[in-house]
Every structure is written in structure tokens, then in C-alpha cells.
Design an enzyme around this catalytic site. Structure first.
Site, PDB file in Angstrom:
ATOM      1  N   CYS A 165       0.827  -1.206   0.000  1.00 26.93           N
ATOM      2  CA  CYS A 165       0.000   0.000   0.000  1.00 26.93           C
ATOM      3  C   CYS A 165       0.863   1.259   0.000  1.00 26.93           C
ATOM      4  CB  CYS A 165      -0.914  -0.006   1.229  1.00 26.93           C
ATOM      5  SG  CYS A 165      -2.381   1.023   1.026  1.00 26.93           S
TER       6      CYS A 165
ATOM      7  N   ASP B  34      -6.421  -3.766  11.297  1.00 29.95           N
ATOM      8  CA  ASP B  34      -5.277  -2.908  11.559  1.00 29.95           C
ATOM      9  C   ASP B  34      -5.247  -2.594  13.046  1.00 29.95           C
ATOM     10  OD1 ASP B  34      -3.077  -1.301  11.154  1.00 29.95           O
ATOM     11  OD2 ASP B  34      -4.041   0.031   9.714  1.00 29.95           O
TER      12      ASP B  34
END
Length: 219
Positions: A7, A124
Site C-alpha cells: 500500500c 489494523d
């Protein structure tokens, strides 16, 4: 096979670096972040990518009309929602959807059931005031419990070449997601990317290998 997403792509050079290392899923951050990219730049990068590359747009509480405009303009394949988007926000979108949860305790597991139409969940670390990309890990046993629910789980949060193997052996996720863990001075590092992928494949082989019977076992 454990999928890998890298990412925070900000340039075509970074995209090529990641693709050449063997990763075909790229994340573009459209929310406020040190890795934020504007739609025009993202589109320019994406239009140059080879076939079979998967592009993921990362958003945080983006107005739905704006999300749809950016997704179409940039030709995104997947939308990753990192904010407080309710289940109804996720319905009826043309792209596949990943709903992210910042994990503080086990309450997110029940919340997952409210999103039957999304295609996967990203887990996360919870850091107050930070929507994602904090570089911190969380209790992987909670992620392991989420995997047991049978939905695709993407593990994120503080993953590095040094710990991703342990994370995979513990959680056995559908995929792993990394940004800062393969960077040096804020830029994607080819050596770290290769090391990360090597650690993923080694762990993957270990968890998929059949258990060897003990030589002391009765025949």
C-alpha cells in the site's frame, strides 16, 4: 496461497518496483496520509500498469458520490474503507469492497456480521486519531478468531520482513497488507520488499506442509 498487498504507491516507479518483485496488488491512498495520492496521479499510474494487476483505493469517510467518482476515474478494482462507513454505505458499489477495522478488542468480530455484502475485512491496529498506517501491531490472537468466522481476513498493522512469518503462522490470513514495513525514509525499499515476500512464502510453506507423524507413533 497468502496474497500480498503493498500500500501507499505514489509513483509509477514505485509501482514497477513492487510488480517486478512479484506483488500484483497495489494500494493507493486517497485519504489524508503521508502516502496520499491525488486522483489524477493515481489514474496516470494505473493506466500504465500491465494486465492482471489489482488496484485498491483506500478511503476514510469519503462522501459516497466522491468515492464513486474517484473509483471510476481511476479505474480502481477494489475499494478499501478505513473509516466509520456503515453497512449501507458499502451496498450497491460497482467495485469489490474491503471494510477495515481498527482492532482494540474483540468487539469488531461481532461488527463484521453487519457487513454481509463486503468481500473481505482488513484488520489494523487501533491508534487514537489515526485511521491506519500507524506501523503498529495488535493482538494477533484476535485476528485468528476473526479468521475462524470463515470470511477473508487481510492482516495489516506493523508488518515487517522480520515479523510477517510469525503473523502468518499465528493468524493464517487470506492476505497481508504492508506499507511502512517495506519502506526506508518513506520510500519503497526493494531489498525490504524481497525480504518481506520471502518471509511470506516461507511461512506459507510451513503452514501448508502436512504434519509429519512422530517416529514413536504406533503403527
Amino acid at each position: 496461497m497468502v496474497r500480498v498487498k503493498i500500500c501507499g504507491i505514489q509513483s509509477y516507479e514505485e509501482a514497477r518496483l513492487v510488480l517486478d518483485a512479484g506483488v500484483d496488488t497495489l494500494g493507493f491512498v486517497f485519504a489524508r496520509s503521508p502516502r496520499q495520492v491525488n486522483p489524477e496521479t493515481a489514474r496516470e499510474i494505473i493506466m500504465k500498469l500491465p494486465p492482471f494487476t489489482t488496484t485498491v483505493g483506500v478511503f476514510v469517510n469519503e462522501p459516497r458520490y466522491s468515492l464513486m467518482e474517484i473509483a471510476t476515474f481511476c479505474r480502481l478494482d477494489v475499494l478499501q474503507l478505513h473509516g466509520d462507513e456503515p453497512p449501507e454505505y458499502c451496498r450497491g458499489l460497482s467495485q469489490r469492497v474491503i471494510k477495515a477495522f481498527r482492532v482494540r478488542d474483540a468487539s469488531f468480530i461481532q461488527a463484521m456480521d453487519s457487513y454481509p455484502e463486503v468481500q473481505g475485512f482488513l484488520l489494523d491496529a487501533y491508534v487514537p486519531g489515526v485511521a491506519g498506517g500507524s506501523g503498529r501491531t495488535f493482538n494477533w490472537e484476535l485476528a485468528k478468531d476473526a479468521v475462524a468466522r470463515g470470511r477473508p481476513i487481510i492482516l495489516a498493522g506493523g508488518l515487517t520482513p522480520e515479523n510477517v512469518g510469525t503473523a502468518i503462522r499465528t493468524v493464517r490470513p487470506y492476505a497481508v497488507d504492508v506499507a511502512s514495513g517495506v519502506e526506508t525514509n518513506g520510500r519503497k525499499d526493494p531489498v525490504k520488499i524481497v525480504s518481506f515476500l520471502r518471509a511470506v512464502r516461507e511461512a506459507e510453506e510451513q503452514v501448508s506442509r502436512p504434519a509429519t507423524a512422530s517416529p514413536l507413533a504406533k503403527r
